[in-house]
Design a protein around this motif. Sequence first.
Motif, PDB file in Angstrom:
ATOM      1  N   HIS A 403       0.845  -1.200   0.000  1.00 30.20           N
ATOM      2  CA  HIS A 403       0.000   0.000   0.000  1.00 30.20           C
ATOM      3  C   HIS A 403       0.882   1.253   0.000  1.00 30.20           C
ATOM      4  O   HIS A 403       1.868   1.337   0.732  1.00 30.20           O
ATOM      5  CB  HIS A 403      -0.893  -0.021   1.247  1.00 30.20           C
ATOM      6  N   SER A 404       0.527   2.249  -0.835  1.00 30.60           N
ATOM      7  CA  SER A 404       1.378   3.430  -1.023  1.00 30.60           C
ATOM      8  C   SER A 404       1.629   4.188   0.271  1.00 30.60           C
ATOM      9  O   SER A 404       2.695   4.788   0.454  1.00 30.60           O
ATOM     10  CB  SER A 404       0.754   4.375  -2.054  1.00 30.60           C
ATOM     11  N   ASN A 405       0.646   4.204   1.179  1.00 29.33           N
ATOM     12  CA  ASN A 405       0.812   4.929   2.439  1.00 29.33           C
ATOM     13  C   ASN A 405       1.743   4.216   3.409  1.00 29.33           C
ATOM     14  O   ASN A 405       2.089   4.764   4.458  1.00 29.33           O
ATOM     15  CB  ASN A 405      -0.541   5.131   3.116  1.00 29.33           C
ATOM     16  N   PHE A 406       2.129   2.989   3.068  1.00 29.82           N
ATOM     17  CA  PHE A 406       2.916   2.188   4.001  1.00 29.82           C
ATOM     18  C   PHE A 406       4.293   1.843   3.446  1.00 29.82           C
ATOM     19  O   PHE A 406       5.027   1.070   4.030  1.00 29.82           O
ATOM     20  CB  PHE A 406       2.157   0.908   4.354  1.00 29.82           C
ATOM     21  N   ARG A 407       4.635   2.439   2.295  1.00 27.97           N
ATOM     22  CA  ARG A 407       5.954   2.205   1.729  1.00 27.97           C
ATOM     23  C   ARG A 407       6.998   3.055   2.448  1.00 27.97           C
ATOM     24  O   ARG A 407       6.709   4.102   2.987  1.00 27.97           O
ATOM     25  CB  ARG A 407       5.959   2.551   0.234  1.00 27.97           C
ATOM     26  N   SER A 408       8.199   2.577   2.414  1.00 27.79           N
ATOM     27  CA  SER A 408       9.348   3.314   2.954  1.00 27.79           C
ATOM     28  C   SER A 408       9.260   3.550   4.461  1.00 27.79           C
ATOM     29  O   SER A 408       9.941   4.436   4.989  1.00 27.79           O
ATOM     30  CB  SER A 408       9.502   4.672   2.250  1.00 27.79           C
ATOM     31  N   LEU A 409       8.453   2.759   5.170  1.00 29.25           N
ATOM     32  CA  LEU A 409       8.331   2.963   6.607  1.00 29.25           C
ATOM     33  C   LEU A 409       9.642   2.704   7.344  1.00 29.25           C
ATOM     34  O   LEU A 409       9.842   3.218   8.446  1.00 29.25           O
ATOM     35  CB  LEU A 409       7.231   2.057   7.188  1.00 29.25           C
ATOM     36  N   ASP A 410      10.498   1.928   6.739  1.00 27.32           N
ATOM     37  CA  ASP A 410      11.768   1.613   7.393  1.00 27.32           C
ATOM     38  C   ASP A 410      12.863   2.615   7.047  1.00 27.32           C
ATOM     39  O   ASP A 410      14.010   2.445   7.461  1.00 27.32           O
ATOM     40  CB  ASP A 410      12.228   0.202   7.001  1.00 27.32           C
ATOM     41  N   ASN A 411      12.511   3.663   6.298  1.00 27.22           N
ATOM     42  CA  ASN A 411      13.495   4.661   5.883  1.00 27.22           C
ATOM     43  C   ASN A 411      13.011   6.039   6.318  1.00 27.22           C
ATOM     44  O   ASN A 411      12.138   6.623   5.691  1.00 27.22           O
ATOM     45  CB  ASN A 411      13.677   4.605   4.359  1.00 27.22           C
ATOM     46  N   TYR A 412      13.576   6.564   7.397  1.00 29.91           N
ATOM     47  CA  TYR A 412      13.118   7.854   7.923  1.00 29.91           C
ATOM     48  C   TYR A 412      13.322   8.977   6.922  1.00 29.91           C
ATOM     49  O   TYR A 412      12.488   9.889   6.825  1.00 29.91           O
ATOM     50  CB  TYR A 412      13.847   8.179   9.230  1.00 29.91           C
ATOM     51  N   GLN A 413      14.412   8.942   6.152  1.00 32.98           N
ATOM     52  CA  GLN A 413      14.677  10.012   5.197  1.00 32.98           C
ATOM     53  C   GLN A 413      13.566  10.111   4.153  1.00 32.98           C
ATOM     54  O   GLN A 413      13.202  11.200   3.716  1.00 32.98           O
ATOM     55  CB  GLN A 413      16.026   9.767   4.497  1.00 32.98           C
ATOM     56  N   LYS A 414      13.003   8.979   3.757  1.00 27.26           N
ATOM     57  CA  LYS A 414      11.948   8.969   2.744  1.00 27.26           C
ATOM     58  C   LYS A 414      10.555   9.152   3.341  1.00 27.26           C
ATOM     59  O   LYS A 414       9.693   9.783   2.738  1.00 27.26           O
ATOM     60  CB  LYS A 414      11.994   7.654   1.957  1.00 27.26           C
ATOM     61  N   SER A 415      10.345   8.593   4.522  1.00 27.02           N
ATOM     62  CA  SER A 415       8.988   8.578   5.088  1.00 27.02           C
ATOM     63  C   SER A 415       8.741   9.666   6.128  1.00 27.02           C
ATOM     64  O   SER A 415       7.606  10.071   6.359  1.00 27.02           O
ATOM     65  CB  SER A 415       8.706   7.220   5.731  1.00 27.02           C
ATOM     66  N   GLY A 416       9.819  10.144   6.775  1.00 26.69           N
ATOM     67  CA  GLY A 416       9.648  11.078   7.879  1.00 26.69           C
ATOM     68  C   GLY A 416       9.096  10.409   9.119  1.00 26.69           C
ATOM     69  O   GLY A 416       8.585  11.076  10.024  1.00 26.69           O
ATOM     70  N   ILE A 417       9.243   9.090   9.184  1.00 31.33           N
ATOM     71  CA  ILE A 417       8.685   8.311  10.296  1.00 31.33           C
ATOM     72  C   ILE A 417       9.686   7.259  10.754  1.00 31.33           C
ATOM     73  O   ILE A 417      10.353   6.617   9.945  1.00 31.33           O
ATOM     74  CB  ILE A 417       7.390   7.585   9.847  1.00 31.33           C
ATOM     75  N   HIS A 418       9.786   7.097  12.068  1.00 34.21           N
ATOM     76  CA  HIS A 418      10.471   5.947  12.640  1.00 34.21           C
ATOM     77  C   HIS A 418       9.418   4.880  12.910  1.00 34.21           C
ATOM     78  O   HIS A 418       8.353   5.169  13.466  1.00 34.21           O
ATOM     79  CB  HIS A 418      11.162   6.318  13.957  1.00 34.21           C
ATOM     80  N   ARG A 419       9.709   3.675  12.540  1.00 34.18           N
ATOM     81  CA  ARG A 419       8.745   2.579  12.696  1.00 34.18           C
ATOM     82  C   ARG A 419       8.766   2.105  14.152  1.00 34.18           C
ATOM     83  O   ARG A 419       9.405   1.113  14.518  1.00 34.18           O
ATOM     84  CB  ARG A 419       9.076   1.446  11.733  1.00 34.18           C
ATOM     85  N   THR A 420       8.027   2.792  14.976  1.00 34.76           N
ATOM     86  CA  THR A 420       8.090   2.544  16.415  1.00 34.76           C
ATOM     87  C   THR A 420       7.322   1.304  16.832  1.00 34.76           C
ATOM     88  O   THR A 420       6.244   1.010  16.328  1.00 34.76           O
ATOM     89  CB  THR A 420       7.555   3.757  17.199  1.00 34.76           C
ATOM     90  N   SER A 421       7.928   0.597  17.760  1.00 37.73           N
ATOM     91  CA  SER A 421       7.309  -0.533  18.460  1.00 37.73           C
ATOM     92  C   SER A 421       7.791  -0.459  19.902  1.00 37.73           C
ATOM     93  O   SER A 421       8.666   0.363  20.235  1.00 37.73           O
ATOM     94  CB  SER A 421       7.739  -1.861  17.823  1.00 37.73           C
ATOM     95  N   PHE A 422       7.253  -1.294  20.748  1.00 35.89           N
ATOM     96  CA  PHE A 422       7.701  -1.288  22.146  1.00 35.89           C
ATOM     97  C   PHE A 422       9.202  -1.515  22.219  1.00 35.89           C
ATOM     98  O   PHE A 422       9.920  -0.817  22.948  1.00 35.89           O
ATOM     99  CB  PHE A 422       6.978  -2.374  22.944  1.00 35.89           C
ATOM    100  N   GLU A 423       9.715  -2.468  21.434  1.00 30.03           N
ATOM    101  CA  GLU A 423      11.140  -2.806  21.487  1.00 30.03           C
ATOM    102  C   GLU A 423      12.005  -1.628  21.035  1.00 30.03           C
ATOM    103  O   GLU A 423      13.044  -1.335  21.639  1.00 30.03           O
ATOM    104  CB  GLU A 423      11.418  -4.029  20.607  1.00 30.03           C
ATOM    105  N   VAL A 424      11.569  -0.941  19.967  1.00 30.99           N
ATOM    106  CA  VAL A 424      12.340   0.185  19.442  1.00 30.99           C
ATOM    107  C   VAL A 424      12.412   1.308  20.471  1.00 30.99           C
ATOM    108  O   VAL A 424      13.493   1.846  20.765  1.00 30.99           O
ATOM    109  CB  VAL A 424      11.716   0.699  18.127  1.00 30.99           C
ATOM    110  N   VAL A 425      11.281   1.672  21.055  1.00 27.63           N
ATOM    111  CA  VAL A 425      11.253   2.784  22.010  1.00 27.63           C
ATOM    112  C   VAL A 425      11.970   2.405  23.303  1.00 27.63           C
ATOM    113  O   VAL A 425      12.658   3.233  23.910  1.00 27.63           O
ATOM    114  CB  VAL A 425       9.795   3.212  22.286  1.00 27.63           C
ATOM    115  N   ARG A 426      11.819   1.154  23.707  1.00 29.67           N
ATOM    116  CA  ARG A 426      12.559   0.695  24.896  1.00 29.67           C
ATOM    117  C   ARG A 426      14.058   0.869  24.689  1.00 29.67           C
ATOM    118  O   ARG A 426      14.781   1.320  25.596  1.00 29.67           O
ATOM    119  CB  ARG A 426      12.248  -0.777  25.168  1.00 29.67           C
TER     120      ARG A 426
END
Length: 475
Positions: A403-426
């Motif tokens: 889905h186009s809204n969910f591409r590049s989620l693993d790339n902050y430079q492209k998406s502007g998002i960090h793919r947060t989960s409990f483990e990542v934030v911990r």
Amino acid sequence: MKPYSDSFKILVSIASYGTNNDHYLQQLIDEYSKMPYQVDVIVLSNISKELGENVEVVVGLPSKNPWSLPFAHKKIFVERADRYDLFIYSEDDTLITQRNIEAFLQATDVLKSDEIAGFLRTEQAPDGTIYYSTIHNHYHWDPKSVCQRGNDIFAFFTNEHGACYILTKDQLVQSINSGGFDVKPHEGRYDMLVSAATDPYTQCGFRKLICLTRLEDFTCKHLTNKYIGRTGLEKSQFEVQIKALLDIAIIDLPVPEPVPVESKLPGTYWTKSYYETCRNDLISFVPKGTQKLLSLGCGWGQTEAALLNHAIKVSAVPLDIVIGKLAETKGIRVIHETLDAAPNVLQNEEFDVLLISNILHLVKQPEVLLSQYYKLIKNNGSVIVSCQNFNHMGVLIRSSLGHSNFRSLDNYQKSGIHRTSFEVVRNWLRAAEFSVENVEYVIEGRWKHYDKYTMGLLKFLWASEFIISAKKSIS
């Protein structure tokens, strides 16, 4: 540009699906018929309508999607671009008046060639209270956009949808030549219905500016009043924001860099709302005996105001200088600085609790941010963080389907998002020397049923977000 009753020609195109809004549609037609210009009205519909001999009705959808109807006006405007001085598009419940038109023309004379005067919409409650329905969720004023044109002050509001627009002939030709106007029905930043009214700004190279010093002239009534109680900002609160914007221009206030609230992806997923409701779930994590709390990324301050009622002294770094003024009206001490600069301003203070609501996935370096504020928290003090959960089953499925809204989620430079989960934030918290004590998953809507069926063992799959509390280790 000045209109003359004997020669000024306006083409109006109104999108009207079905019959529910026909009585509002007639109000619009009556309004245009009273104007001292040569006004031709075209109504776009999926069905035939009898609207009188002076109204042209064009029946048909540009595509199978019912929401594509508004795009039918594009072809008409292109075909008749050389026959009119002014072009107006609106939905069938948005009233544009002679006052609006003349104000638009006056503004056009002073704005730059790539700027267009735009409109906000208001609704009126039964008690007479006015609400600005355009203002909600993550949409906000850009405090860095405040500018003077002629004798007036203008600013950019990030919600470009006003269910209408006006273009001069030159602006229409410029839009057509850009290649972004005469296009097939589509959606991107906005859904299909809204995209038809925002393409001049999002695809044709124009920027929509709102005139702050003559706001009533650039306000249109939304006749249905259907959003009252659901969305929109009450007028007195809206006026606080306008004063803040005017102060930027008149007093020449410094403008700190706003906190990011949107990703770079299409649509409006994972945004930070400027108008969050009171988060009682976050308040429940605040330890008893807390005396001082610092909130990062504060919007209009509903949660922070509730904390004041718990006899807690609340300070806040706002999303921007404009929304911060609204938080101040609730008694919150607001630090008008960037997230990076605020720790230096507060370096001689200590707080029992640091509250961070739904912004860590959007800031560039979350670990650095947490480390910057570490020194402001008392020994054995707490940090409470709410974050988007990208391990949600809905996200995982859509990501796997491309889905186009969910591409590049693993790339902050492209998406502007960090793919947060409990483990990542911990891990971010640990890197900043905080030790996690508790986590709570926030499960909403139909996902509660899945949680029940799995006996609470898979909460991380059903939760839209999670809340973590962590302690600062004693140094």
